[in-house]
Enzyme design. Sequence first.
Site, short mmCIF file in Angstrom:
data_model
loop_
_atom_site.label_atom_id
_atom_site.label_comp_id
_atom_site.label_asym_id
_atom_site.label_seq_id
_atom_site.Cartn_x
_atom_site.Cartn_y
_atom_site.Cartn_z
CB ILE A 169 102.43 -11.90 -61.35
CG1 ILE A 169 103.04 -10.64 -60.44
CG2 ILE A 169 103.48 -13.09 -61.25
CD1 ILE A 169 103.35 -10.85 -59.14
CG ASP A 170 97.27 -12.45 -63.71
OD1 ASP A 170 97.70 -12.16 -64.89
OD2 ASP A 170 96.66 -13.44 -63.51
CE LYS A 171 93.97 -3.32 -60.55
NZ LYS A 171 92.98 -2.51 -61.05
#
EC number: 5.4.99.-
Length: 350
Positions: A169-171
Amino acid sequence: MTSAQSSNSNFSENDFNLLEDSEDADNHTSALTATRLSLQFQLDDSYLGQRIDQVAAAVWSDFSREKLKQWLKDGHLLVNGNTVKPKYKCEGNELLTLEVELEAQTSAQPENIPLDIVYEDDDIIVINKPVGMVVHPGAGNSNGTLVNALLHHYPKSSELTRAGLVHRIDKDTSGLLVVAKNLEAQFSLSKQLAKKSVYRVYDLICYGNIIAGGTIDEPIKRHPVDRIKMAILPGGRDAVTHYNVKERFQNFTRVQAQLETGRTHQIRVHFTYIGYPLVGDPVYMSRVKVPAGASELLSDTLRGFKRQALHAAKLGLIHPRSKEEMLFEAPWPEDFTTLVNTLRSENKAY
């Protein structure tokens, strides 16, 4: 540890189709010790006529084709107990046997970074990732990542590709991730993701008024000019997002989205494409939009929310060893909760 929950019971969600009926992980059998790997795979007629190095790369996709070719040459990967060349053509009934000592698969270094572990056993770790943590080391992020933390928490993860990660999942997206602790678990989870049978539900806040739920089915690929962005473009990889409206405000909508596929920035790109970008998205929103007549509290909250309003809230999977259905949930982080509460008080629907 958060109040995230896990359940081995049958799922009770009603909004989406849940896990598909799952077969056994695959027809691998293995015996794993600390660093020695022993795997077998029985071929069938579907592999007839294919090169053995191509077959091995398809069967054991967590290893590179070049590594598998080297193992063939070195006698670590046998066909019916015999050494064969990489160009050997399969008859479709062979037994592949892989016996090898695993070496470190990552150059990342362990770091003592606290992890919010929702669930852990001998095969998997489910983690509630905080906002701001990068999942995998890369350019500009050589340390402080989830991988660095995993290597400290469970050193044997160095033997696995991507330290056991099977999805990301994105930062600046918070929420649930599952990580494999051995190769069998990694194979099983990767296969479930490929079969689209992993249940991944996200909560999000977007601009605008979405009337009803639906499905977004649009292909995604890297933006041809801005390489930071992804875009809806012909020739992209298939991407499908199902969504339901959960709460309406005057100028915003709280939505729950289920991923059928897992492309980079998928939810962010899909909702921007249909005209409802996510609050706070620094990549797909050129500026903060504050509704006309907004209170000072709402204005300050929107301007202070500097990441996409997206949280991986639910994760369902079939346990690689027990074959039990498991469902995990993670509560909203503080900033997401504050945003929702502010919208409820300052942007109530008419």
